[in-house]
Motif scaffolding. Structure first.
Motif, PDB file in Angstrom:
ATOM      1  N   GLY A  85       0.836  -1.182   0.000  1.00 34.87           N
ATOM      2  CA  GLY A  85       0.000   0.000   0.000  1.00 34.87           C
ATOM      3  C   GLY A  85       0.873   1.234   0.000  1.00 34.87           C
ATOM      4  N   ILE A  86       0.224   2.348   0.081  1.00 33.71           N
ATOM      5  CA  ILE A  86       0.927   3.618   0.054  1.00 33.71           C
ATOM      6  C   ILE A  86       1.263   4.016   1.477  1.00 33.71           C
ATOM      7  N   HIS A  87       2.514   4.278   1.691  1.00 33.69           N
ATOM      8  CA  HIS A  87       2.962   4.751   2.993  1.00 33.69           C
ATOM      9  C   HIS A  87       3.421   6.183   2.827  1.00 33.69           C
ATOM     10  N   SER A  88       2.925   7.059   3.667  1.00 31.43           N
ATOM     11  CA  SER A  88       3.350   8.453   3.612  1.00 31.43           C
ATOM     12  C   SER A  88       3.389   9.000   5.022  1.00 31.43           C
ATOM     13  N   GLY A  89       4.001  10.141   5.152  1.00 31.98           N
ATOM     14  CA  GLY A  89       4.024  10.813   6.438  1.00 31.98           C
ATOM     15  C   GLY A  89       2.631  11.295   6.789  1.00 31.98           C
ATOM     16  N   VAL A  90       2.412  11.539   8.049  1.00 34.48           N
ATOM     17  CA  VAL A  90       1.086  11.946   8.531  1.00 34.48           C
ATOM     18  C   VAL A  90       0.587  13.196   7.825  1.00 34.48           C
ATOM     19  N   LEU A  91       1.474  14.133   7.572  1.00 38.30           N
ATOM     20  CA  LEU A  91       1.065  15.382   6.936  1.00 38.30           C
ATOM     21  C   LEU A  91       1.337  15.379   5.438  1.00 38.30           C
ATOM     22  N   GLY A  92       1.494  14.173   4.847  1.00 34.66           N
ATOM     23  CA  GLY A  92       1.602  14.048   3.409  1.00 34.66           C
ATOM     24  C   GLY A  92       3.010  13.960   2.866  1.00 34.66           C
ATOM     25  N   GLY A  93       4.006  14.112   3.695  1.00 31.05           N
ATOM     26  CA  GLY A  93       5.386  13.988   3.240  1.00 31.05           C
ATOM     27  C   GLY A  93       5.786  12.537   3.129  1.00 31.05           C
ATOM     28  N   PRO A  94       7.062  12.299   2.901  1.00 32.80           N
ATOM     29  CA  PRO A  94       7.514  10.908   2.805  1.00 32.80           C
ATOM     30  C   PRO A  94       7.380  10.187   4.140  1.00 32.80           C
ATOM     31  N   ALA A  95       7.198   8.889   4.057  1.00 33.86           N
ATOM     32  CA  ALA A  95       7.098   8.070   5.265  1.00 33.86           C
ATOM     33  C   ALA A  95       8.436   8.094   6.003  1.00 33.86           C
ATOM     34  N   ASP A  96       8.374   8.064   7.307  1.00 35.48           N
ATOM     35  CA  ASP A  96       9.574   7.988   8.131  1.00 35.48           C
ATOM     36  C   ASP A  96      10.131   6.576   8.003  1.00 35.48           C
ATOM     37  N   PRO A  97      11.373   6.420   7.535  1.00 38.94           N
ATOM     38  CA  PRO A  97      11.914   5.074   7.348  1.00 38.94           C
ATOM     39  C   PRO A  97      11.978   4.261   8.638  1.00 38.94           C
ATOM     40  N   ARG A  98      11.974   4.915   9.783  1.00 37.63           N
ATOM     41  CA  ARG A  98      11.993   4.183  11.057  1.00 37.63           C
ATOM     42  C   ARG A  98      10.697   3.409  11.278  1.00 37.63           C
ATOM     43  N   ASN A  99       9.634   3.811  10.602  1.00 34.00           N
ATOM     44  CA  ASN A  99       8.344   3.148  10.788  1.00 34.00           C
ATOM     45  C   ASN A  99       8.170   1.903   9.923  1.00 34.00           C
ATOM     46  N   ILE A 100       9.071   1.679   8.967  1.00 31.62           N
ATOM     47  CA  ILE A 100       8.965   0.498   8.108  1.00 31.62           C
ATOM     48  C   ILE A 100       9.059  -0.748   8.989  1.00 31.62           C
ATOM     49  N   GLY A 101       8.084  -1.620   8.840  1.00 33.15           N
ATOM     50  CA  GLY A 101       8.039  -2.828   9.658  1.00 33.15           C
ATOM     51  C   GLY A 101       7.506  -2.580  11.057  1.00 33.15           C
ATOM     52  N   GLY A 102       6.929  -1.397  11.263  1.00 32.20           N
ATOM     53  CA  GLY A 102       6.425  -1.039  12.587  1.00 32.20           C
ATOM     54  C   GLY A 102       5.058  -1.629  12.885  1.00 32.20           C
ATOM     55  N   TYR A 103       4.505  -1.185  13.982  1.00 31.22           N
ATOM     56  CA  TYR A 103       3.214  -1.685  14.458  1.00 31.22           C
ATOM     57  C   TYR A 103       2.082  -0.854  13.856  1.00 31.22           C
ATOM     58  N   HIS A 104       1.123  -1.528  13.253  1.00 30.56           N
ATOM     59  CA  HIS A 104      -0.006  -0.883  12.594  1.00 30.56           C
ATOM     60  C   HIS A 104      -1.199  -0.826  13.553  1.00 30.56           C
ATOM     61  N   VAL A 105      -1.801   0.351  13.630  1.00 29.02           N
ATOM     62  CA  VAL A 105      -2.946   0.573  14.508  1.00 29.02           C
ATOM     63  C   VAL A 105      -4.007   1.327  13.714  1.00 29.02           C
ATOM     64  N   ASP A 106      -5.254   0.929  13.858  1.00 31.22           N
ATOM     65  CA  ASP A 106      -6.360   1.644  13.219  1.00 31.22           C
ATOM     66  C   ASP A 106      -6.335   3.098  13.684  1.00 31.22           C
ATOM     67  N   GLY A 107      -6.305   4.021  12.742  1.00 27.97           N
ATOM     68  CA  GLY A 107      -6.192   5.434  13.069  1.00 27.97           C
ATOM     69  C   GLY A 107      -7.336   5.961  13.924  1.00 27.97           C
ATOM     70  N   GLN A 108      -8.565   5.591  13.604  1.00 28.70           N
ATOM     71  CA  GLN A 108      -9.722   6.055  14.378  1.00 28.70           C
ATOM     72  C   GLN A 108      -9.639   5.558  15.816  1.00 28.70           C
ATOM     73  N   VAL A 109      -9.308   4.289  15.984  1.00 29.62           N
ATOM     74  CA  VAL A 109      -9.183   3.710  17.324  1.00 29.62           C
ATOM     75  C   VAL A 109      -8.074   4.416  18.092  1.00 29.62           C
ATOM     76  N   ALA A 110      -6.937   4.632  17.433  1.00 24.14           N
ATOM     77  CA  ALA A 110      -5.806   5.281  18.093  1.00 24.14           C
ATOM     78  C   ALA A 110      -6.163   6.686  18.567  1.00 24.14           C
ATOM     79  N   VAL A 111      -6.806   7.461  17.715  1.00 26.81           N
ATOM     80  CA  VAL A 111      -7.153   8.839  18.085  1.00 26.81           C
ATOM     81  C   VAL A 111      -8.232   8.849  19.168  1.00 26.81           C
ATOM     82  N   ASP A 112      -9.168   7.911  19.123  1.00 25.27           N
ATOM     83  CA  ASP A 112     -10.182   7.817  20.182  1.00 25.27           C
ATOM     84  C   ASP A 112      -9.527   7.513  21.531  1.00 25.27           C
ATOM     85  N   LEU A 113      -8.567   6.590  21.543  1.00 22.69           N
ATOM     86  CA  LEU A 113      -7.864   6.275  22.794  1.00 22.69           C
ATOM     87  C   LEU A 113      -7.005   7.450  23.253  1.00 22.69           C
ATOM     88  N   LEU A 114      -6.399   8.129  22.312  1.00 26.58           N
ATOM     89  CA  LEU A 114      -5.622   9.321  22.639  1.00 26.58           C
ATOM     90  C   LEU A 114      -6.520  10.389  23.262  1.00 26.58           C
TER      91      LEU A 114
END
Length: 80
Positions: free
Chosen positions: A17-46
């Motif tokens: 899929g397409i990986h990009s930075g949160v604000l539309g820039g390039p994806a942070d290479p440190r996140n490759i292979g990282g933990y995936h979390v549903d965005g809506q769930v994450a923001v609700d918990l936040l």
């Protein structure tokens, strides 16, 4: 900083899929292979911890509510 200490449920990683930075820039290479979390769930918990931080995400990066956030493995700890 508001993410620190939150327990977030992991999703299965995206196969591709397409990986990009949160604000539309390039994806942070440190996140490759990282933990995936549903965005809506994450923001609700936040929101339960920091409504101000959750509001920032909703206003500045609303597309994460319909996608997955990826957290770098070296910034997370897996709990059962």
């Amino acid at each position: 900083e508001a993410w620190i200490g939150l327990e977030l449920p992991m999703n299965d990683p995206l196969q591709d899929g397409i990986h990009s930075g949160v604000l539309g820039g390039p994806a942070d290479p440190r996140n490759i292979g990282g933990y995936h979390v549903d965005g809506q769930v994450a923001v609700d918990l936040l929101n339960a911890k920091s409504p101000k931080a959750a509001k920032w995400w909703r206003q500045n990066a609303p597309t994460v509510l319909f996608a997955q956030l990826v957290f770098a493995k070296d910034t997370c700890r897996v709990v059962s």
